[in-house]
Structure formats: C-alpha cells, structure tokens
Scaffold this active site. Structure first.
Site, PDB file in Angstrom:
ATOM      1  N   TRP A 191      39.727  12.400  48.455  1.00  0.00           N
ATOM      2  CA  TRP A 191      40.189  11.261  47.664  1.00  0.00           C
ATOM      3  C   TRP A 191      40.299  10.062  48.593  1.00  0.00           C
ATOM      4  O   TRP A 191      40.855  10.168  49.690  1.00  0.00           O
ATOM      5  CB  TRP A 191      41.560  11.523  47.016  1.00  0.00           C
ATOM      6  CG  TRP A 191      42.068  10.261  46.384  1.00  0.00           C
ATOM      7  CD1 TRP A 191      41.643   9.718  45.202  1.00  0.00           C
ATOM      8  CD2 TRP A 191      43.008   9.327  46.945  1.00  0.00           C
ATOM      9  NE1 TRP A 191      42.269   8.504  44.997  1.00  0.00           N
ATOM     10  CE2 TRP A 191      43.106   8.242  46.038  1.00  0.00           C
ATOM     11  CE3 TRP A 191      43.760   9.295  48.117  1.00  0.00           C
ATOM     12  CZ2 TRP A 191      43.937   7.151  46.269  1.00  0.00           C
ATOM     13  CZ3 TRP A 191      44.595   8.199  48.358  1.00  0.00           C
ATOM     14  CH2 TRP A 191      44.678   7.144  47.428  1.00  0.00           C
ATOM     15  N   GLU A 232      37.815  13.611  44.037  1.00  0.00           N
ATOM     16  CA  GLU A 232      38.879  13.181  43.111  1.00  0.00           C
ATOM     17  C   GLU A 232      38.717  11.731  42.677  1.00  0.00           C
ATOM     18  O   GLU A 232      38.754  10.807  43.478  1.00  0.00           O
ATOM     19  CB  GLU A 232      40.242  13.382  43.801  1.00  0.00           C
ATOM     20  CG  GLU A 232      41.415  13.029  42.910  1.00  0.00           C
ATOM     21  CD  GLU A 232      42.765  13.376  43.537  1.00  0.00           C
ATOM     22  OE1 GLU A 232      42.790  13.886  44.686  1.00  0.00           O
ATOM     23  OE2 GLU A 232      43.790  13.126  42.886  1.00  0.00           O
ATOM     24  N   LYS A 234      39.718   8.282  40.225  1.00  0.00           N
ATOM     25  CA  LYS A 234      40.947   7.571  39.863  1.00  0.00           C
ATOM     26  C   LYS A 234      40.621   6.313  39.084  1.00  0.00           C
ATOM     27  O   LYS A 234      39.568   5.700  39.295  1.00  0.00           O
ATOM     28  CB  LYS A 234      41.702   7.228  41.158  1.00  0.00           C
ATOM     29  CG  LYS A 234      43.107   6.702  40.953  1.00  0.00           C
ATOM     30  CD  LYS A 234      43.913   6.792  42.247  1.00  0.00           C
ATOM     31  CE  LYS A 234      45.294   6.187  42.046  1.00  0.00           C
ATOM     32  NZ  LYS A 234      46.203   6.480  43.158  1.00  0.00           N
ATOM     33  N   ASP A 265      42.988  14.537  38.304  1.00  0.00           N
ATOM     34  CA  ASP A 265      44.429  14.412  38.545  1.00  0.00           C
ATOM     35  C   ASP A 265      45.034  13.853  37.259  1.00  0.00           C
ATOM     36  O   ASP A 265      44.548  12.845  36.727  1.00  0.00           O
ATOM     37  CB  ASP A 265      44.649  13.465  39.732  1.00  0.00           C
ATOM     38  CG  ASP A 265      46.119  13.279  40.100  1.00  0.00           C
ATOM     39  OD1 ASP A 265      46.918  12.974  39.203  1.00  0.00           O
ATOM     40  OD2 ASP A 265      46.459  13.423  41.294  1.00  0.00           O
ATOM     41  N   HIS A 268      45.555  10.097  36.873  1.00  0.00           N
ATOM     42  CA  HIS A 268      44.501   9.164  37.262  1.00  0.00           C
ATOM     43  C   HIS A 268      43.690   8.580  36.124  1.00  0.00           C
ATOM     44  O   HIS A 268      42.552   8.144  36.328  1.00  0.00           O
ATOM     45  CB  HIS A 268      43.551   9.841  38.252  1.00  0.00           C
ATOM     46  CG  HIS A 268      44.160   9.980  39.615  1.00  0.00           C
ATOM     47  ND1 HIS A 268      43.432  10.268  40.731  1.00  0.00           N
ATOM     48  CD2 HIS A 268      45.443   9.852  40.024  1.00  0.00           C
ATOM     49  CE1 HIS A 268      44.244  10.333  41.782  1.00  0.00           C
ATOM     50  NE2 HIS A 268      45.473  10.090  41.372  1.00  0.00           N
ATOM     51  N   HIS A 292      44.744  18.438  39.677  1.00  0.00           N
ATOM     52  CA  HIS A 292      45.995  18.029  40.304  1.00  0.00           C
ATOM     53  C   HIS A 292      47.012  17.802  39.191  1.00  0.00           C
ATOM     54  O   HIS A 292      46.884  16.846  38.430  1.00  0.00           O
ATOM     55  CB  HIS A 292      45.808  16.714  41.073  1.00  0.00           C
ATOM     56  CG  HIS A 292      45.344  16.915  42.485  1.00  0.00           C
ATOM     57  ND1 HIS A 292      45.209  15.888  43.379  1.00  0.00           N
ATOM     58  CD2 HIS A 292      45.022  18.047  43.160  1.00  0.00           C
ATOM     59  CE1 HIS A 292      44.801  16.375  44.552  1.00  0.00           C
ATOM     60  NE2 HIS A 292      44.671  17.680  44.433  1.00  0.00           N
ATOM     61  N   ASP A 300      50.489   5.794  37.562  1.00  0.00           N
ATOM     62  CA  ASP A 300      50.250   6.986  38.384  1.00  0.00           C
ATOM     63  C   ASP A 300      51.403   7.150  39.373  1.00  0.00           C
ATOM     64  O   ASP A 300      51.245   7.012  40.572  1.00  0.00           O
ATOM     65  CB  ASP A 300      48.914   6.805  39.128  1.00  0.00           C
ATOM     66  CG  ASP A 300      48.606   7.973  40.040  1.00  0.00           C
ATOM     67  OD1 ASP A 300      49.020   9.097  39.730  1.00  0.00           O
ATOM     68  OD2 ASP A 300      47.949   7.755  41.075  1.00  0.00           O
ATOM     69  N   ASP A 302      53.320   9.725  40.169  1.00  0.00           N
ATOM     70  CA  ASP A 302      53.499  10.982  40.894  1.00  0.00           C
ATOM     71  C   ASP A 302      54.908  11.543  40.778  1.00  0.00           C
ATOM     72  O   ASP A 302      55.494  11.978  41.770  1.00  0.00           O
ATOM     73  CB  ASP A 302      53.080  10.821  42.361  1.00  0.00           C
ATOM     74  CG  ASP A 302      51.576  10.633  42.506  1.00  0.00           C
ATOM     75  OD1 ASP A 302      50.844  11.594  42.230  1.00  0.00           O
ATOM     76  OD2 ASP A 302      51.126   9.522  42.874  1.00  0.00           O
ATOM     77  N   ASP A 332      50.351  17.821  42.694  1.00  0.00           N
ATOM     78  CA  ASP A 332      50.263  16.583  43.469  1.00  0.00           C
ATOM     79  C   ASP A 332      51.292  15.587  42.964  1.00  0.00           C
ATOM     80  O   ASP A 332      51.056  14.880  42.001  1.00  0.00           O
ATOM     81  CB  ASP A 332      48.843  15.995  43.363  1.00  0.00           C
ATOM     82  CG  ASP A 332      48.699  14.727  44.189  1.00  0.00           C
ATOM     83  OD1 ASP A 332      49.583  14.463  45.029  1.00  0.00           O
ATOM     84  OD2 ASP A 332      47.709  13.995  43.991  1.00  0.00           O
TER      85      ASP A 332
END
Ligand code: RNT
Ligand code: ZN
Length: 425
Positions: A191, A232, A234, A265, A268, A292, A300, A302, A332
């Site tokens: 990524w 990955e 995004k 993810d 993302h 993820h 995003d 997390d 993640d």
C-alpha cells in the site's frame, strides 16, 4: 469483571442452540470447528500506534493518523510480542501476525529501509516459530523523509522512486523468508500513500510510473509457496483528497492482468459503498483477495473493527461464495485512545464472531427459496437468521478454544493494565 455466565450454563444453552440450528439444516459443531480454523492476521501496529522501532518518523503526509494517548504503548519488540501474546490468550481461533517493515530489530543500528534483510527479523521469526503464529508483511512507504513529497513508487523523482522500489524488493525477500520459516506463504501487502491534496493536472503519469515500478518489483520471481503478493487500493486519504494514484480501478486492473491478489480495505471506499458486493465480482478475475477489516467512521478513520453490518456482510459474502480458501482475512485499525490490548481483542473477537455467524447461516435454504422465486421466503429467512441463538454458539466456541466467554476477558485486561501496561512510563 465477572460478566457472563458459567461454563456449565453455557454448555446447557449450547445444546438448545445446536438443536435449533439443526432444524435449519446447519451443524453448529461443524461451524465452530471451521470458524476456529480460519486464520485472522492480527496487525502488529495496533500495539504501538504505528510508531515502529526506527525512532518514529512522522505519519504526516501519509493519510494515516493515530489519535489518543492511552497509557501503555509497547515501545520495543519484546513489549509488543508480550502484549500480542496476552491478547492472543483472550482471542479464540487461529491467529497470524502482520508486521510492517519498520518493526525491524537492528540492535540500535540505523539500517536504511532499502537495505533491510530477513536477519533484522530474526527475533520475530523465532517468536513466530515458537508460538506457532505465522507472520505476514508490509513494506512501509510512509513515516520516512523519502516519502515527504507525498509520492513514493509514483514519484517523478527517479532517486525517490528507485529507493522505494529497492525497499519493496527487500520486503518481498523478507516476506519470503517468513514463508520459509512457517507453514505456508506470508502475505506481502503493498500500500502506498501516493496522491494529491488538490486536483492534479496530470493523473496519468504517476499511474504509469506506479505500473512500471510494480513491474520492476514483481519481476523478481519468488516461489508462491513462500509469498502471497497483494495490492491495496484506496479512494482518498488526508492530504490526498483529490487524487490517489493507486485507486481501485488501477489495482483491480493490475491485479487481474498479473494475477495477483487484490486487497480490499473496508475503509477505502466511498462511505456509502461497502466491500460485500465487490467480493464475488473480483473473485471471478483475481486469484484471491486480502481483506483489511477496519471501521471507517465518516472517513477512513481506522476505528476498531466491530461486529457491524459491514463486517458481517463481508464474511457472509465470502462464505456464500465458498471462498474462504481464497481470501486472506486481516485486521487494520489503530486507536491509541483506548487500551491497545483490548482494542486487539475486541476487533479480532468481533471478526471471529462474524465468521462464525456466516458459517451458521442456512445458506442452502435461502438460496433454494431464491431459486424457487419465493423471494418473500428469502427475506423472511434472512430476517429469522438474525435472531437464532447465535450467542450460545459463540460462547461454546470460546469454551472449546479455552478463552474467557462473554465479557469475562475484561477482568484479564484489567489485571494486565495494572501489572504491566501502567508500569510503562
Ligand atoms: C492505509 C492502508 C494500509 C495501512 C497499514 C498501516 O490506508 O489501509 O493498509 O493502514 O499498512
Ligand atoms: Zn489497509
């Protein structure tokens, strides 16, 4: 904290639940076994706020951000391994551990990221072998002066681009060494943060450079028995709101062309877009997926993964596609505002719950209703499934795995916080 029921009571309740699921043609015993066997790759970076052991370059410019200041951050490999082991003792089922390249242990020596070797991960590999925890890997294209421009593999500066290409090549060799040290390949996920805060005039050239850089990185043939490459995508990051070079279309196309795994993810994509619907589409054209599991909150962000509709839908889709063998499951997120060990436990237990729930779904009945054109039956079954005695099966899964049931694990975390984490000053 003494929350939850006794093992005896849980056992009794499970017998009732088992009977109920059997009426729907589902073996809960088998679902428990299968759910426990699915490996979840736990991310090391929740344990130390994505700081690593290099002396902590700034995350600024990478679009990644950890907020919060809860005491007890792991400051070195020993602390991180100890915390992870403790968290693992509260998490049922098969675990892997995912490292970033800046968790290299270099004995205080400064080793440039383009010169790291498997040797710098000796402690990790010893630990992995001893604890039977397979490792996964991630090159780190951020928190580094060479990433200050916001561009790495797509940089127009040849010196910068070449540096990161060497880094990625070094990382693939390390991942491969992990793969040789454990049963089965290590997943190596690329990524990069590359992108632009405002509208670029030239979206194409950075993508051409990224394509060529990936070609160069992946041209080194490494046996699939030791490495699983993943890419990955995004949509945007902080500081790359207008343009991300490694977008979904970019990596999807590249992964299809090169037959590499695509990493989706959950944070993302556009906030109203979920990955559940993408799984069956992508699986037709790529060899597999890395997912993820994160939790975006408005962006995003997390946040810690939870047993949310999004997590559950994604697991259900993998189950319905019969694709667990082709999908690597990983976590993640990074939250420094709460007890970090608890964050690991909450996220991983939640994902395991969603996996179990998917395996308990009487998919055959729902699909059959659909085939017969009885779509009211399909909807009714989906709704009824939501209130089947899932919690009793989950408790039984925890009992089988010899980890605390219900919220009883909070007591263990409390003690660990008092005796270990609070002593770190
Ligand atoms: C960033 C990506 C990436 C990172 C980790 C730390 O948006 O999700 O996976 O979170 O590599
Ligand atoms: Zn991710």
């Amino acid at each position: 904290m003494k929350t939850g029921i006794s093992s005896e009571k849980a056992g009794d309740m499970y017998e009732v639940a088992k009977e109920t699921y059997a009426k729907f043609g589902v073996s809960s015993d088998r679902a428990i076994k299968e759910a426990l066997a699915l490996p979840i790759s736990v991310h090391c970076w929740q344990g130390d706020d994505l700081v690593g052991f290099e002396g902590g370059g700034s995350l600024s410019g990478s679009g990644l951000m950890t907020t919060g200041n809860y005491p007890g951050r792991a400051r070195n490999g020993d602390e991180l391994r100890k915390d992870a082991e403790f968290a693992f003792s509260l998490i049922p089922g098969k675990k892997r551990f995912s490292l970033h390249s800046f968790y290299a242990e270099t004995n205080g020596k400064k080793v440039s990221r383009d010169s790291i070797t498997p040797e710098h991960f000796t402690e990790w590999m010893k630990w992995s072998k001893k604890r039977k925890i397979p490792l996964d890997f991630n090159p780190s294209f951020f928190a580094h002066p060479m990433a200050d421009s916001g561009y790495t593999l797509a940089s127009s500066d040849t010196k910068v681009r070449k540096f990161w290409i060497r880094h990625a090549r070094a990382c693939r060799r390390i991942a491969s060494a992990f793969g040789g040290n454990q049963e089965g390949p290590a997943v190596c996920d690329i990524w990069i943060p590359d992108g632009s805060k405002d509208y670029p005039a030239d979206r194409l050239s950075p993508r051409e450079r990224l394509r060529d850089a990936l070609d160069e990185i992946l041209s080194e043939k490494i046996p699939a028995s030791t490495i699983t490459d993943a890419l990955e995508c995004k949509l945007f990051g902080i500081g790359s709101e207008a343009y991300v070079t490694g977008s979904h279309e970019f990596y999807m196309s590249y992964a299809v062309k090169k037959q590499i795994k695509l990493c989706l993810d959950t944070g993302h994509f556009h906030p109203t877009e979920t990955i559940a619907d993408k799984i069956s589409a992508a699986l037709l054209f790529v060899p597999g997926l890395l997912v993820h599991f994160s939790r975006g909150l408005r962006w995003d962000s997390d946040h810690v993964t939870t047993f949310s509709d999004e997590t559950r839908d994604a697991c259900r889709e993998i189950k319905r596609a019969g694709a667990f063998s082709r999908v690597d499951l990983a976590l993640d997120y990074f939250d420094a505002s709460i007890n970090r060990v608890a964050a690991w436990v909450i996220g991983t237990r939640s994902l395991r719950k969603a996996l179990l729930e998917s395996l308990l779904e009487p998919t055959h009945l729902i699909v059959d209703a659909e085939k017969r054109g009885k779509t009211h039956e399909r909807l009714a079954l989906m709704e009824e499934c939501k209130t089947l005695p899932f919690s009793s099966v989950w408790d039984k899964l925890c009992l089988n795995a010899k980890v605390p049931i219900s919220a009883a694990w909070l007591g263990n975390v409390d003690e660990y916080e008092r005796t270990v984490l609070n002593k770190r000053k």
